[in-house]
Write a protein that holds these residues in place. Sequence first.
Motif, mmCIF file in Angstrom:
data_model
loop_
_atom_site.group_PDB
_atom_site.id
_atom_site.type_symbol
_atom_site.label_atom_id
_atom_site.label_comp_id
_atom_site.label_asym_id
_atom_site.label_seq_id
_atom_site.Cartn_x
_atom_site.Cartn_y
_atom_site.Cartn_z
ATOM 1 N N CYS A 1 0.843 -1.193 0.000
ATOM 2 C CA CYS A 1 0.000 0.000 0.000
ATOM 3 C C CYS A 1 0.873 1.237 0.000
ATOM 4 O O CYS A 1 2.069 1.185 0.295
ATOM 5 C CB CYS A 1 -0.934 0.005 1.217
ATOM 6 S SG CYS A 1 -0.104 0.298 2.785
ATOM 7 N N LYS A 2 0.255 2.343 -0.325
ATOM 8 C CA LYS A 2 0.980 3.611 -0.352
ATOM 9 C C LYS A 2 0.948 4.259 1.025
ATOM 10 O O LYS A 2 -0.005 4.086 1.797
ATOM 11 C CB LYS A 2 0.373 4.545 -1.396
ATOM 12 C CG LYS A 2 0.569 4.067 -2.825
ATOM 13 C CD LYS A 2 0.065 5.100 -3.820
ATOM 14 C CE LYS A 2 0.353 4.629 -5.244
ATOM 15 N NZ LYS A 2 -0.111 5.627 -6.247
ATOM 16 N N SER A 3 1.972 5.005 1.290
ATOM 17 C CA SER A 3 2.074 5.709 2.558
ATOM 18 C C SER A 3 0.861 6.605 2.770
ATOM 19 O O SER A 3 0.419 7.300 1.840
ATOM 20 C CB SER A 3 3.362 6.542 2.568
ATOM 21 O OG SER A 3 3.573 7.134 3.824
ATOM 22 N N THR B 1 0.735 -12.126 7.395
ATOM 23 C CA THR B 1 0.471 -11.166 6.323
ATOM 24 C C THR B 1 1.679 -10.251 6.201
ATOM 25 O O THR B 1 2.079 -9.619 7.177
ATOM 26 C CB THR B 1 -0.772 -10.307 6.625
ATOM 27 O OG1 THR B 1 -1.922 -11.131 6.675
ATOM 28 C CG2 THR B 1 -0.957 -9.239 5.550
ATOM 29 N N ARG B 2 2.240 -10.220 5.016
ATOM 30 C CA ARG B 2 3.396 -9.338 4.803
ATOM 31 C C ARG B 2 2.898 -8.016 4.260
ATOM 32 O O ARG B 2 2.324 -7.956 3.173
ATOM 33 C CB ARG B 2 4.396 -9.963 3.841
ATOM 34 C CG ARG B 2 5.644 -9.089 3.653
ATOM 35 C CD ARG B 2 6.836 -9.867 3.181
ATOM 36 N NE ARG B 2 7.168 -10.990 4.027
ATOM 37 C CZ ARG B 2 7.875 -10.898 5.157
ATOM 38 N NH1 ARG B 2 8.295 -9.730 5.590
ATOM 39 N NH2 ARG B 2 8.157 -11.983 5.845
ATOM 40 N N LEU B 3 3.128 -6.968 5.020
ATOM 41 C CA LEU B 3 2.716 -5.611 4.632
ATOM 42 C C LEU B 3 3.932 -4.823 4.184
ATOM 43 O O LEU B 3 4.929 -4.750 4.909
ATOM 44 C CB LEU B 3 2.043 -4.892 5.806
ATOM 45 C CG LEU B 3 1.785 -3.395 5.633
ATOM 46 C CD1 LEU B 3 0.801 -3.145 4.490
ATOM 47 C CD2 LEU B 3 1.253 -2.782 6.923
ATOM 48 N N THR B 4 3.822 -4.254 3.009
ATOM 49 C CA THR B 4 4.856 -3.361 2.496
ATOM 50 C C THR B 4 4.231 -2.011 2.218
ATOM 51 O O THR B 4 3.267 -1.919 1.455
ATOM 52 C CB THR B 4 5.497 -3.910 1.210
ATOM 53 O OG1 THR B 4 6.037 -5.210 1.456
ATOM 54 C CG2 THR B 4 6.612 -2.989 0.722
ATOM 55 N N VAL C 1 -4.272 -1.132 9.992
ATOM 56 C CA VAL C 1 -3.136 -0.229 10.131
ATOM 57 C C VAL C 1 -3.538 1.081 9.478
ATOM 58 O O VAL C 1 -3.734 1.142 8.252
ATOM 59 C CB VAL C 1 -1.872 -0.808 9.465
ATOM 60 C CG1 VAL C 1 -0.677 0.125 9.688
ATOM 61 C CG2 VAL C 1 -1.564 -2.206 10.010
ATOM 62 N N THR C 2 -3.707 2.101 10.267
ATOM 63 C CA THR C 2 -4.181 3.384 9.730
ATOM 64 C C THR C 2 -3.006 4.299 9.408
ATOM 65 O O THR C 2 -1.953 4.232 10.057
ATOM 66 C CB THR C 2 -5.096 4.085 10.739
ATOM 67 O OG1 THR C 2 -4.328 4.378 11.923
ATOM 68 C CG2 THR C 2 -6.281 3.214 11.122
ATOM 69 N N SER C 3 -3.193 5.112 8.383
ATOM 70 C CA SER C 3 -2.159 6.069 7.960
ATOM 71 C C SER C 3 -0.788 5.389 7.952
ATOM 72 O O SER C 3 0.145 5.795 8.658
ATOM 73 C CB SER C 3 -2.152 7.273 8.908
ATOM 74 O OG SER C 3 -1.283 8.270 8.430
ATOM 75 N N ALA C 4 -0.720 4.356 7.157
ATOM 76 C CA ALA C 4 0.491 3.522 7.157
ATOM 77 C C ALA C 4 1.721 4.305 6.699
ATOM 78 O O ALA C 4 1.645 5.175 5.823
ATOM 79 C CB ALA C 4 0.277 2.315 6.262
ATOM 80 N N ASP D 1 6.013 0.859 9.080
ATOM 81 C CA ASP D 1 5.018 -0.151 9.467
ATOM 82 C C ASP D 1 5.163 -1.420 8.639
ATOM 83 O O ASP D 1 4.488 -2.423 8.922
ATOM 84 C CB ASP D 1 3.599 0.407 9.291
ATOM 85 C CG ASP D 1 3.330 1.610 10.191
ATOM 86 O OD1 ASP D 1 2.613 2.530 9.751
ATOM 87 O OD2 ASP D 1 3.843 1.620 11.331
ATOM 88 N N SER D 2 6.012 -1.370 7.636
ATOM 89 C CA SER D 2 6.242 -2.566 6.824
ATOM 90 C C SER D 2 6.784 -3.678 7.711
ATOM 91 O O SER D 2 7.798 -3.506 8.394
ATOM 92 C CB SER D 2 7.249 -2.257 5.706
ATOM 93 O OG SER D 2 6.752 -1.262 4.839
#
Lengths: 110, 113
Positions: B13-15, B108-111, B81-84, B88-89
């Motif tokens: 996701c985008k910042s 879950t891998r978050l980037t 995860v808000t306002s990533a 936070d990755s």
Amino acid sequence: QKEVEQDPGPLSVPEGAIVSLNCTYSNSAFQYFMWYRQYSRKGPELLMYTYSSGNKEDGRFTAQVDKSSKYISLFIRDSQPSDSATYLCAMSRNDYKLSFGAGTTVTVRA
Amino acid sequence: GAVVSQHPSRVICKSGTSVKIECRSLDFQATTMFWYRQFPKQSLMLMATSNEGSKATYEQGVEKDKFLINHASLTLSTLTVTSAHPEDSSFYICSAPGNHEQYFGPGTRLTVT
């Protein structure tokens, strides 16, 4: 000081060797002790679960707990390349919240 | 054995955007679920305890307004995860307690870019 200390390794052994892993902890309130295996980018899977001091054996795996020394160990006999993974010790009080060690990366060479 | 699933398995996701991660117990009910975070080459760190029908409890240092947890039913907990931000990755893993053990989801891998 971390609650649970575990040498991250890495540890490399030849196939058939005994793998020896250990953790120390500082919180005497821990009552349950576990070893998990984690492959890359996967969730941990439970290998061994112990409650009291002493040894517990399951196939090629032996877990030891020494509450007086706050020290736990995991031994893997006749190690196989498929045992290559990260091994995490974990422990909890009676509330299911787990405190993990850093994990030791093990490679078993064929 | 009991199975816990997570969705999605990976997300980019985008910042500044928000991301929701689901954790489901597939063949058992879980009034409590746990959320962990794991940074590369580091261990799992407990973030919060998700409680069905009540507010989640957060570990020290975890921002409850940033990591929103909803335990909507006895088989589903969500972590938003808000306002990533890029920091936070991480690899987010949930678990649900069974009889003397925890059943972990696949993670879950978050980037965040």
